[in-house]
Scaffold this motif. Structure first.
Motif, PDB file in Angstrom:
ATOM      1  N   GLY A   1      57.789  73.456  15.819  1.00 32.92           N
ATOM      2  CA  GLY A   1      57.295  72.269  16.512  1.00 32.92           C
ATOM      3  C   GLY A   1      55.784  72.204  16.563  1.00 32.92           C
ATOM      4  O   GLY A   1      55.091  72.813  15.763  1.00 32.92           O
ATOM      5  N   LYS A   2      55.270  71.473  17.556  1.00 33.80           N
ATOM      6  CA  LYS A   2      53.832  71.225  17.595  1.00 33.80           C
ATOM      7  C   LYS A   2      53.054  72.112  18.539  1.00 33.80           C
ATOM      8  O   LYS A   2      51.877  72.343  18.348  1.00 33.80           O
ATOM      9  CB  LYS A   2      53.551  69.755  17.899  1.00 33.80           C
ATOM     10  N   MET A   3      53.684  72.607  19.601  1.00 32.07           N
ATOM     11  CA  MET A   3      52.950  73.387  20.592  1.00 32.07           C
ATOM     12  C   MET A   3      53.171  74.891  20.399  1.00 32.07           C
ATOM     13  O   MET A   3      54.268  75.328  20.075  1.00 32.07           O
ATOM     14  CB  MET A   3      53.362  72.996  22.006  1.00 32.07           C
ATOM     15  N   PRO A   4      52.121  75.673  20.629  1.00 28.53           N
ATOM     16  CA  PRO A   4      52.252  77.125  20.483  1.00 28.53           C
ATOM     17  C   PRO A   4      53.071  77.731  21.623  1.00 28.53           C
ATOM     18  O   PRO A   4      53.254  77.120  22.679  1.00 28.53           O
ATOM     19  CB  PRO A   4      50.801  77.609  20.530  1.00 28.53           C
ATOM     20  N   GLU A   5      53.540  78.936  21.405  1.00 30.75           N
ATOM     21  CA  GLU A   5      54.320  79.651  22.415  1.00 30.75           C
ATOM     22  C   GLU A   5      53.525  79.846  23.705  1.00 30.75           C
ATOM     23  O   GLU A   5      54.097  79.858  24.789  1.00 30.75           O
ATOM     24  CB  GLU A   5      54.773  81.008  21.871  1.00 30.75           C
ATOM     25  N   ALA A   6      52.211  79.970  23.603  1.00 30.12           N
ATOM     26  CA  ALA A   6      51.377  80.174  24.791  1.00 30.12           C
ATOM     27  C   ALA A   6      51.390  78.965  25.721  1.00 30.12           C
ATOM     28  O   ALA A   6      51.020  79.083  26.889  1.00 30.12           O
ATOM     29  CB  ALA A   6      49.943  80.512  24.385  1.00 30.12           C
ATOM     30  N   VAL A   7      51.816  77.815  25.242  1.00 31.86           N
ATOM     31  CA  VAL A   7      51.993  76.630  26.083  1.00 31.86           C
ATOM     32  C   VAL A   7      53.476  76.436  26.404  1.00 31.86           C
ATOM     33  O   VAL A   7      53.848  76.138  27.533  1.00 31.86           O
ATOM     34  CB  VAL A   7      51.427  75.369  25.379  1.00 31.86           C
ATOM     35  N   ARG A   8      54.324  76.637  25.420  1.00 32.51           N
ATOM     36  CA  ARG A   8      55.760  76.383  25.570  1.00 32.51           C
ATOM     37  C   ARG A   8      56.419  77.325  26.585  1.00 32.51           C
ATOM     38  O   ARG A   8      57.176  76.888  27.456  1.00 32.51           O
ATOM     39  CB  ARG A   8      56.444  76.511  24.205  1.00 32.51           C
ATOM     40  N   VAL A   9      56.135  78.610  26.502  1.00 32.15           N
ATOM     41  CA  VAL A   9      56.802  79.586  27.371  1.00 32.15           C
ATOM     42  C   VAL A   9      56.412  79.416  28.844  1.00 32.15           C
ATOM     43  O   VAL A   9      57.292  79.359  29.708  1.00 32.15           O
ATOM     44  CB  VAL A   9      56.569  81.029  26.866  1.00 32.15           C
ATOM     45  N   PRO A  10      55.120  79.306  29.190  1.00 33.07           N
ATOM     46  CA  PRO A  10      54.795  79.066  30.604  1.00 33.07           C
ATOM     47  C   PRO A  10      55.410  77.773  31.139  1.00 33.07           C
ATOM     48  O   PRO A  10      55.814  77.703  32.299  1.00 33.07           O
ATOM     49  CB  PRO A  10      53.264  78.989  30.627  1.00 33.07           C
ATOM     50  N   ASP A  11      55.503  76.755  30.289  1.00 32.48           N
ATOM     51  CA  ASP A  11      56.127  75.496  30.693  1.00 32.48           C
ATOM     52  C   ASP A  11      57.594  75.711  31.063  1.00 32.48           C
ATOM     53  O   ASP A  11      58.065  75.218  32.090  1.00 32.48           O
ATOM     54  CB  ASP A  11      56.005  74.469  29.562  1.00 32.48           C
ATOM     55  N   LEU A  12      58.321  76.452  30.239  1.00 36.34           N
ATOM     56  CA  LEU A  12      59.738  76.716  30.519  1.00 36.34           C
ATOM     57  C   LEU A  12      59.914  77.485  31.825  1.00 36.34           C
ATOM     58  O   LEU A  12      60.791  77.170  32.632  1.00 36.34           O
ATOM     59  CB  LEU A  12      60.363  77.515  29.371  1.00 36.34           C
ATOM     60  N   ILE A  13      59.075  78.480  32.041  1.00 40.48           N
ATOM     61  CA  ILE A  13      59.174  79.292  33.262  1.00 40.48           C
ATOM     62  C   ILE A  13      58.790  78.467  34.485  1.00 40.48           C
ATOM     63  O   ILE A  13      59.465  78.498  35.515  1.00 40.48           O
ATOM     64  CB  ILE A  13      58.299  80.554  33.144  1.00 40.48           C
ATOM     65  N   ALA A  14      57.707  77.697  34.374  1.00 40.36           N
ATOM     66  CA  ALA A  14      57.212  76.912  35.514  1.00 40.36           C
ATOM     67  C   ALA A  14      58.228  75.873  35.978  1.00 40.36           C
ATOM     68  O   ALA A  14      58.280  75.547  37.164  1.00 40.36           O
ATOM     69  CB  ALA A  14      55.893  76.232  35.144  1.00 40.36           C
ATOM     70  N   LYS A  15      59.046  75.383  35.075  1.00 42.55           N
ATOM     71  CA  LYS A  15      60.025  74.351  35.435  1.00 42.55           C
ATOM     72  C   LYS A  15      61.069  74.834  36.429  1.00 42.55           C
ATOM     73  O   LYS A  15      61.692  74.025  37.107  1.00 42.55           O
ATOM     74  CB  LYS A  15      60.715  73.818  34.179  1.00 42.55           C
ATOM     75  N   ILE A  16      61.280  76.144  36.527  1.00 42.02           N
ATOM     76  CA  ILE A  16      62.301  76.636  37.456  1.00 42.02           C
ATOM     77  C   ILE A  16      61.724  77.028  38.818  1.00 42.02           C
ATOM     78  O   ILE A  16      62.450  77.448  39.704  1.00 42.02           O
ATOM     79  CB  ILE A  16      63.109  77.810  36.868  1.00 42.02           C
TER      80      ILE A  16
END
Length: 194
Positions: A178-193
């Motif tokens: 995809g377009k976003m790096p893991e350094a943005v994607r992973v914190p986003d997934l964790i923050a959502k919970i």
């Protein structure tokens, strides 16, 4: 071939050919109207996406403390973190991260990424209308967003302490899909919970 080097100080320079360099990725948790506090999530990971540490810090909704909180996260791991990657510039509503100040406080280059179409002028108008905070507006007016290509997608970035070529290379090397790096994607997934 000479490897690409980033950073402005000799002890902060890193060779981008090493997949083991560490990034600190940061995103914020969702919040509801009326809440006073929210969280940011920081994830330390290697350039290849291997996660080493997850942390969180509380921030004030529409406050002025996010730059300090991210700085504190980064400074705890200053010996290993080589680049800070932020999901945007605004956390917890209009708690604006001053990326130039963050770079000065930590000595660590900062990449702030956002989707194409995001507008600082829209944020400035909203801040003027709801908060009237000239400091936040000043931070936003100093930004100089650039377009980067990642896997055929255009993403936008604001940079502090790093050149666009190095930032683009880091983003590409840290993107699995995809377009976003893991350094943005992973914190986003964790923050959502949270």
């Amino acid at each position: 071939m000479i490897p690409a080097i980033i950073g402005t100080r000799p002890n902060n320079s890193i060779a981008l050919h090493k997949s083991g360099i560490r990034l600190l990725g940061v995103d914020d948790s969702p919040f509801r109207r009326g809440q006073q506090k929210s969280f940011i999530v920081g994830v330390i990971m290697r350039l290849d996406g291997y996660i080493e540490k997850v942390m969180k810090a509380q921030i004030t909704i529409d406050g002025n403390d996010v730059t300090e909180r991210i700085s504190n996260m980064a400074l705890k791991f200053k010996d290993i973190v080589r680049v800070i990657v932020l999901s945007g510039i605004s956390f917890g509503g209009f708690n604006i991260c001053d990326i130039e100040l963050l770079f000065k406080l930590t000595g660590i280059p900062v990449i702030s990424l956002f989707e194409k179409g995001g507008s600082a002028s829209e944020m400035i108008n909203a801040i003027n209308k709801h908060l009237g905070d000239q400091e936040k507006i000043g931070i936003l007016k100093r930004l100089k967003p650039i377009a980067l290509n990642n896997n055929g997608y255009t993403i936008m970035a604001n940079l502090a302490g790093i050149e666009s070529e190095s930032a683009s290379r880091i983003i590409r090397m840290n993107t699995v899909r995809g377009k976003m790096p893991e350094a943005v994607r992973v914190p986003d997934l964790i923050a959502k919970i949270l």
